[in-house]
Design a protein around this motif. Sequence first.
Motif, PDB file in Angstrom:
ATOM      1  N   GLU A   1       1.031  -1.215   0.003  1.00 15.69           N
ATOM      2  CA  GLU A   1       0.080  -0.035   0.199  1.00 15.69           C
ATOM      3  C   GLU A   1       0.887   1.229   0.051  1.00 15.69           C
ATOM      4  N   ILE A   2       0.752   2.031  -1.168  1.00 16.29           N
ATOM      5  CA  ILE A   2       1.661   3.288  -1.415  1.00 16.29           C
ATOM      6  C   ILE A   2       0.789   4.376  -0.434  1.00 16.29           C
ATOM      7  N   GLY A   3       1.697   4.993   0.496  1.00 14.15           N
ATOM      8  CA  GLY A   3       1.279   6.375   0.982  1.00 14.15           C
ATOM      9  C   GLY A   3      -0.342   6.009   1.792  1.00 14.15           C
ATOM     10  N   PRO A   4      -0.074   4.952   2.813  1.00 14.76           N
ATOM     11  CA  PRO A   4      -1.376   4.796   3.518  1.00 14.76           C
ATOM     12  C   PRO A   4      -1.856   5.789   4.515  1.00 14.76           C
ATOM     13  N   GLY A   5      -1.201   6.808   4.489  1.00 13.27           N
ATOM     14  CA  GLY A   5      -1.287   8.095   5.639  1.00 13.27           C
ATOM     15  C   GLY A   5      -1.761   7.705   6.696  1.00 13.27           C
ATOM     16  N   SER A   6      -2.966   7.854   7.304  1.00 13.48           N
ATOM     17  CA  SER A   6      -3.515   7.576   8.798  1.00 13.48           C
ATOM     18  C   SER A   6      -4.132   6.051   8.866  1.00 13.48           C
ATOM     19  N   GLY A   7      -4.190   5.335   7.675  1.00 14.51           N
ATOM     20  CA  GLY A   7      -4.749   4.006   7.873  1.00 14.51           C
ATOM     21  C   GLY A   7      -6.105   3.967   7.382  1.00 14.51           C
ATOM     22  N   THR A   8      -6.551   5.117   6.777  1.00 14.74           N
ATOM     23  CA  THR A   8      -8.216   5.071   6.568  1.00 14.74           C
ATOM     24  C   THR A   8      -8.650   3.784   5.828  1.00 14.74           C
ATOM     25  N   CYS A   9      -7.777   3.160   4.990  1.00 15.10           N
ATOM     26  CA  CYS A   9      -8.157   2.145   4.061  1.00 15.10           C
ATOM     27  C   CYS A   9      -8.032   0.704   4.729  1.00 15.10           C
ATOM     28  N   MET A  10      -7.628   0.761   5.828  1.00 10.62           N
ATOM     29  CA  MET A  10      -7.090  -0.526   6.326  1.00 10.62           C
ATOM     30  C   MET A  10      -8.353  -1.510   6.681  1.00 10.62           C
TER      31      MET A  10
ATOM     32  N   GLY B   1       3.105  -1.033   4.427  1.00  9.46           N
ATOM     33  CA  GLY B   1       2.334   0.033   3.967  1.00  9.46           C
ATOM     34  C   GLY B   1       3.381   1.242   4.154  1.00  9.46           C
ATOM     35  N   ALA B   2       3.977   1.640   2.722  1.00 12.82           N
ATOM     36  CA  ALA B   2       5.009   2.669   2.511  1.00 12.82           C
ATOM     37  C   ALA B   2       4.735   3.975   2.863  1.00 12.82           C
ATOM     38  N   GLU B   3       4.902   4.550   3.835  1.00 11.28           N
ATOM     39  CA  GLU B   3       4.561   5.863   4.362  1.00 11.28           C
ATOM     40  C   GLU B   3       5.713   6.825   4.661  1.00 11.28           C
ATOM     41  N   PRO B   4       6.294   7.754   3.929  1.00 10.55           N
ATOM     42  CA  PRO B   4       7.303   8.426   4.232  1.00 10.55           C
ATOM     43  C   PRO B   4       7.099   9.544   5.291  1.00 10.55           C
ATOM     44  N   CYS B   5       5.916   9.922   5.645  1.00 11.74           N
ATOM     45  CA  CYS B   5       5.602  10.832   6.421  1.00 11.74           C
ATOM     46  C   CYS B   5       5.481  10.176   7.894  1.00 11.74           C
ATOM     47  N   ILE B   6       6.623  10.176   8.706  1.00 12.12           N
ATOM     48  CA  ILE B   6       6.799   9.501   9.907  1.00 12.12           C
ATOM     49  C   ILE B   6       5.774   9.819  11.042  1.00 12.12           C
ATOM     50  N   GLY B   7       5.457  11.135  10.972  1.00 13.82           N
ATOM     51  CA  GLY B   7       4.280  11.642  11.793  1.00 13.82           C
ATOM     52  C   GLY B   7       3.076  10.682  11.753  1.00 13.82           C
ATOM     53  N   LEU B   8       2.744  10.067  10.655  1.00 10.92           N
ATOM     54  CA  LEU B   8       1.553   9.219  10.636  1.00 10.92           C
ATOM     55  C   LEU B   8       1.722   7.887  10.961  1.00 10.92           C
TER      56      LEU B   8
ATOM     57  N   ARG C   1      -6.205  -1.707  16.031  1.00 13.23           N
ATOM     58  CA  ARG C   1      -7.665  -1.661  16.172  1.00 13.23           C
ATOM     59  C   ARG C   1      -8.363  -2.972  15.229  1.00 13.23           C
ATOM     60  N   TYR C   2      -7.839  -2.874  14.026  1.00 14.31           N
ATOM     61  CA  TYR C   2      -8.515  -3.945  13.342  1.00 14.31           C
ATOM     62  C   TYR C   2      -7.853  -5.255  13.461  1.00 14.31           C
ATOM     63  N   LYS C   3      -6.906  -5.363  14.416  1.00 11.48           N
ATOM     64  CA  LYS C   3      -6.191  -6.820  14.750  1.00 11.48           C
ATOM     65  C   LYS C   3      -5.523  -7.275  13.547  1.00 11.48           C
ATOM     66  N   MET C   4      -4.843  -6.365  13.134  1.00 13.04           N
ATOM     67  CA  MET C   4      -3.910  -6.708  11.879  1.00 13.04           C
ATOM     68  C   MET C   4      -2.332  -6.520  12.130  1.00 13.04           C
ATOM     69  N   GLN C   5      -1.991  -6.233  13.393  1.00 13.00           N
ATOM     70  CA  GLN C   5      -0.859  -5.897  13.836  1.00 13.00           C
ATOM     71  C   GLN C   5       0.408  -6.904  13.318  1.00 13.00           C
ATOM     72  N   ASP C   6       0.001  -8.391  13.202  1.00 14.41           N
ATOM     73  CA  ASP C   6       0.588  -9.219  12.568  1.00 14.41           C
ATOM     74  C   ASP C   6       1.020  -9.436  11.256  1.00 14.41           C
ATOM     75  N   ARG C   7       0.204  -8.616  10.472  1.00 10.96           N
ATOM     76  CA  ARG C   7       0.409  -8.892   9.162  1.00 10.96           C
ATOM     77  C   ARG C   7       0.228  -7.573   8.435  1.00 10.96           C
ATOM     78  N   TYR C   8       0.395  -6.338   9.161  1.00 11.00           N
ATOM     79  CA  TYR C   8       0.464  -5.040   8.564  1.00 11.00           C
ATOM     80  C   TYR C   8       1.700  -4.360   8.991  1.00 11.00           C
ATOM     81  N   HIS C   9       2.539  -4.098   7.966  1.00  4.66           N
ATOM     82  CA  HIS C   9       4.052  -3.632   8.520  1.00  4.66           C
ATOM     83  C   HIS C   9       4.218  -2.538   7.952  1.00  4.66           C
ATOM     84  N   VAL C  10       4.364  -1.224   8.590  1.00  6.70           N
ATOM     85  CA  VAL C  10       4.850   0.047   8.345  1.00  6.70           C
ATOM     86  C   VAL C  10       6.114   0.200   7.902  1.00  6.70           C
ATOM     87  N   LEU C  11       6.316   0.715   6.895  1.00 14.98           N
ATOM     88  CA  LEU C  11       7.654   0.933   6.057  1.00 14.98           C
ATOM     89  C   LEU C  11       7.921   2.479   6.100  1.00 14.98           C
ATOM     90  N   ASN C  12       9.027   3.040   6.561  1.00 14.09           N
ATOM     91  CA  ASN C  12       9.475   4.233   6.520  1.00 14.09           C
ATOM     92  C   ASN C  12      10.129   4.173   5.100  1.00 14.09           C
TER      93      ASN C  12
END
Length: 291
Positions: free
Chosen positions: A98-107, A120-127, A137-148
């Motif tokens: 997922e390119i630029g997931p932002g705050s995760g509204t599509c999750m 989730g490739a998100e260059p904005c570290i603040g998000l 929240r959606y119990k996806m922490q084991d398969r959703y990986h945030v990439l800087n």
Amino acid sequence: MPSLNSQWLQSLLDPFFMMKSAIYHYVRILILEIFEGNVPLSAAQWQKIRDSAFSFFWLQYSGEREKGKKIAPSKNTPSASAALIPQLLSQATGTVLEIGPGSGTCMQFLQGSQITQIYGAEPCIGLHRQLRSEASRYKMQDRYHVLNASANVGSLTHELIRKEEITSFEAGDTLFDTIICVRVLCSVPDPKETVSGLYGLLRPGGQMLICEHVSNPWRTSKGSIISRIFQGLYMLLGWAYFMGDCRLDQDTERILLGTADEDKGWGNIDLEVEEQWSLFPCLHGSLTKKR
């Protein structure tokens, strides 16, 4: 184009209110930097202010959308994309980028069992904090990986190696079954290079799922020259600077169709443009890479 009604007029004014909020956060953070004595500001500090301001704006903006209906467009949604996203993302399978997931509204639309891993490739570290919170929240922490990382292949693969998701990368390696681009290609520095790189990372038979606002097709019968003029006006007023480098006047469909490998190319193209009369026409659909 429809008659001059409230919906069309609202589409012309929405960017003004979005930009007003983004400028507020920018000025607030700038004043804090000045009061703290961090002057003169370096180029890196100016960029940090931009990134921080956009993070605050986007968290506020996406939070306001969450208060309304999750699927139907609301007054805080700049196009029909909110109604299109759930069905579009239901097509995602396998290993997903997922390119630029932002705050995760599509999750919330990526919870299907047909998906094994999501990056989730998100260059904005603040998000990143909000992204991880949404994954929990959606119990996806084991398969959703945030990439800087940005959408650049070098940035993506470097981060994947750093996080030991892959051991190495060579030109020609394919990594993903699905690549998702939702309201993001308008902001990448070099969209042609980005799309070409993402195409290369897509496995044969894989899909790129697209939902992007694009330049108004004012030369067509369904387009609007007034909406196109307003797009140009907002760009002149600094829209890209305050809105995370977003470009309102980008012909993303042409870029998508013109940057695939000439020999392999796209096996199937299923793209449409909704609300062609508005300031935020919405290009949506899928591109399937030939096997």
